[in-house]
Scaffold this active site. Structure first.
Site, mmCIF file in Angstrom:
data_model
loop_
_atom_site.group_PDB
_atom_site.id
_atom_site.type_symbol
_atom_site.label_atom_id
_atom_site.label_comp_id
_atom_site.label_asym_id
_atom_site.label_seq_id
_atom_site.Cartn_x
_atom_site.Cartn_y
_atom_site.Cartn_z
ATOM 1 N N LYS A 74 102.672 -1.518 -24.645
ATOM 2 C CA LYS A 74 104.114 -1.474 -24.936
ATOM 3 C C LYS A 74 104.585 -2.785 -25.589
ATOM 4 O O LYS A 74 104.112 -3.856 -25.199
ATOM 5 C CB LYS A 74 104.827 -1.266 -23.590
ATOM 6 C CG LYS A 74 106.299 -1.047 -23.660
ATOM 7 C CD LYS A 74 106.897 -0.963 -22.258
ATOM 8 C CE LYS A 74 107.027 -2.320 -21.612
ATOM 9 N NZ LYS A 74 107.903 -2.376 -20.440
ATOM 10 N N LYS A 116 108.966 -8.045 -23.877
ATOM 11 C CA LYS A 116 109.446 -9.430 -23.925
ATOM 12 C C LYS A 116 108.455 -10.369 -23.251
ATOM 13 O O LYS A 116 108.436 -11.560 -23.521
ATOM 14 C CB LYS A 116 110.789 -9.534 -23.177
ATOM 15 C CG LYS A 116 111.975 -9.027 -23.964
ATOM 16 C CD LYS A 116 113.246 -9.010 -23.126
ATOM 17 C CE LYS A 116 113.502 -7.641 -22.526
ATOM 18 N NZ LYS A 116 114.746 -7.482 -21.797
ATOM 19 N N LYS A 153 102.789 -5.976 -13.069
ATOM 20 C CA LYS A 153 103.415 -7.301 -13.097
ATOM 21 C C LYS A 153 102.813 -8.230 -12.057
ATOM 22 O O LYS A 153 102.703 -9.436 -12.281
ATOM 23 C CB LYS A 153 104.926 -7.184 -12.879
ATOM 24 C CG LYS A 153 105.660 -6.671 -14.105
ATOM 25 C CD LYS A 153 107.155 -6.898 -13.990
ATOM 26 C CE LYS A 153 107.891 -6.371 -15.209
ATOM 27 N NZ LYS A 153 109.324 -6.223 -14.986
HETATM 28 P P1 TYM Z 1 114.153 -3.704 -19.663
HETATM 29 O O1 TYM Z 1 115.075 -4.865 -19.680
HETATM 30 O O2 TYM Z 1 112.688 -3.958 -19.589
HETATM 31 O O3 TYM Z 1 114.407 -2.795 -20.919
HETATM 32 C C1 TYM Z 1 115.716 -2.321 -21.236
HETATM 33 C C2 TYM Z 1 115.615 -0.944 -21.856
HETATM 34 O O4 TYM Z 1 114.757 -0.998 -23.005
HETATM 35 C C3 TYM Z 1 113.729 -0.030 -22.867
HETATM 36 N N1 TYM Z 1 112.501 -0.573 -23.477
HETATM 37 C C4 TYM Z 1 111.754 0.076 -24.370
HETATM 38 N N2 TYM Z 1 111.898 1.288 -24.937
HETATM 39 C C5 TYM Z 1 110.960 1.668 -25.843
HETATM 40 N N3 TYM Z 1 109.898 0.877 -26.189
HETATM 41 C C6 TYM Z 1 109.719 -0.324 -25.644
HETATM 42 N N4 TYM Z 1 108.689 -1.092 -25.996
HETATM 43 C C7 TYM Z 1 110.677 -0.790 -24.683
HETATM 44 N N5 TYM Z 1 110.806 -1.933 -23.951
HETATM 45 C C8 TYM Z 1 111.927 -1.775 -23.223
HETATM 46 C C9 TYM Z 1 113.550 0.168 -21.369
HETATM 47 O O5 TYM Z 1 112.959 1.410 -21.085
HETATM 48 C C10 TYM Z 1 114.978 0.080 -20.892
HETATM 49 O O6 TYM Z 1 115.635 1.307 -21.029
HETATM 50 N N6 TYM Z 1 114.386 -2.054 -15.005
HETATM 51 C C11 TYM Z 1 115.040 -1.967 -16.270
HETATM 52 C C12 TYM Z 1 116.492 -2.403 -16.262
HETATM 53 C C13 TYM Z 1 117.317 -1.722 -15.235
HETATM 54 C C14 TYM Z 1 117.822 -0.402 -15.316
HETATM 55 C C15 TYM Z 1 118.575 -0.223 -14.104
HETATM 56 C C16 TYM Z 1 117.706 0.613 -16.249
HETATM 57 C C17 TYM Z 1 117.762 -2.270 -14.072
HETATM 58 N N7 TYM Z 1 118.528 -1.356 -13.383
HETATM 59 C C18 TYM Z 1 119.197 0.979 -13.843
HETATM 60 C C19 TYM Z 1 118.346 1.825 -15.973
HETATM 61 C C20 TYM Z 1 119.075 1.999 -14.771
HETATM 62 C C21 TYM Z 1 114.302 -2.881 -17.225
HETATM 63 O O7 TYM Z 1 113.612 -3.783 -16.842
HETATM 64 O O8 TYM Z 1 114.580 -2.680 -18.498
#
Ligand code: TYM
Length: 332
Positions: free
Chosen positions: A194, A197, A111
């Site tokens: 991947k 967003k 990032k």
């Molecule tokens: P975020 O918002 O990027 O994504 C949310 C969830 O979606 C999953 N995900 C995917 N799974 C499969 N294929 C993909 N292309 C894909 N894109 C996203 C992510 O693995 C996630 O489970 N840092 C985290 C949010 C967070 C969090 C936490 C998660 C903040 N605190 C504590 C677990 C525990 C994030 O940015 O997710």
């Protein structure tokens, strides 16, 4: 009963990757676990956000989770910035996290890009806040997509460091649950990246709010190779785009990849793509309609978030108070 925690960023509307890698797996967990699901807006501001759009995206994320099957009567659904214990614990944990551990985080490197000196401290400290999210509830299980694995390993390391320093068993070491048939959904434009967003191309992803026409166009334009689908799974190995589309099909149809190949062996993409489009639309359209319906009733969403906030505050403040005691903060 296990305590489950997971979070999702409200940055733009959610994708099929979020749905298949995370949300779809959260839904059945609600029946026999104590679940907390959090819209992590503090994490979202580690990259620049327009305030009006962030508020809108936060509401949309809440509506998307409910429309996808997260039931606020069964689970605690809330907004991270409304529960201040997350930020407070994050500071405390940052004092137990060596810089060397953060330097290994690949998501920060991706990032921040080349100009690391200009990256903000929040982006660097992002995984510590994530550890705080999980540990403030003493969560034991964290269902996520594969991209979050490294962050959750760090969460376990931080929990262990804290426990060892105070010679206590305060934090359970949370288990990452990387489940389901599609833990890593790939971009529709490049099967080695991947689905995200933040990809500049909207054609790289399907949004939960895309209508049938947009989905059809994105799947029609999805990158593929010239060969028909094979009989044998092994033959998908060096065909990342084909593999991704077949995986998405299987995950949505609740079929294994070999079963999808049995149905479509030797089919060219001109046959497979329309079938995939129809399947995606049949799953996402009811969710989309429900999101739009829920967004028309902001009062109901606010009510449900207020309840979620109160439940999350109750658990997190009790734990924060115990942690402050361990650390040695004076209380009057
Ligand atoms: P975020 O918002 O990027 O994504 C949310 C969830 O979606 C999953 N995900 C995917 N799974 C499969 N294929 C993909 N292309 C894909 N894109 C996203 C992510 O693995 C996630 O489970 N840092 C985290 C949010 C967070 C969090 C936490 C998660 C903040 N605190 C504590 C677990 C525990 C994030 O940015 O997710």
């Amino acid at each position: 009963m296990s305590r489950v925690f997971s979070g999702i960023q409200p940055s733009g509307n959610l994708t099929l990757g979020n749905y298949l890698g995370a949300i779809k797996n959260w839904v059945p967990m609600q029946d026999n676990n104590n679940c907390l699901f959090c819209i992590v807006d503090l994490h979202a501001i580690t990259i620049p956000q327009d305030p009006g759009l962030l508020r809108q995206a936060t509401r949309e994320a809440v509506a998307s989770l409910i429309a996808s099957g997260i039931n606020p009567k069964k689970s605690t659904l809330f907004i991270q910035s409304q529960v201040s214990a997350h930020s407070e614990l994050s500071w405390i944990l940052s004092c137990f996290t060596p810089l060397g551990w953060l330097n290994r985080m690949t998501q920060f490197k991706d990032k921040a890009g080349k100009n690391r000196e200009q990256a903000c401290l929040g982006l660097y400290a992002y995984p510590v806040l994530m550890a705080a999210d999980v540990l403030i509830y003493k969560a034991t299980h964290v269902p996520v997509g594969e991209d979050q694995k490294q962050h959750l390993e760090l969460t376990r390391d931080i929990a262990g460091a804290f426990n060892r320093y105070f010679n206590v068993d305060h934090f359970p070491l949370p288990e990452p649950l990387i489940q389901g048939p599609a833990p890593r959904v790939m971009s529709l434009r490049d099967g080695t990246r991947k689905m995200s967003k933040s990809d500049p191309s909207d054609f790289s992803r399907i949004h939960l709010l895309d209508d049938a026409e947009t989905i059809a166009l994105k799947i029609r334009k999805a990158k593929t190779d010239p060969n028909p689908l094979p009989y044998d799974v092994k033959e998908l190995e060096n065909r990342p785009e084909a593999q991704n589309l077949v995986t998405i099909y299987g995950a949505l149809a609740n079929k294994t990849v070999p079963d999808v190949l049995k149905d479509f062996a030797e089919a060219p993409f001109s046959i497979f793509k329309p079938a995939l489009t129809e399947l995606i639309v049949s799953v996402l359209n009811p969710i989309r309609e429900d999101i739009l319906r829920l967004l028309k009733d902001p009062h109901m969403l606010d009510l449900c978030l207020r309840e979620g906030k109160e439940q999350a505050q109750e658990i997190s403040e009790k734990n924060l108070s115990e942690i402050q005691e361990l650390v040695g903060f004076l209380k009057n």
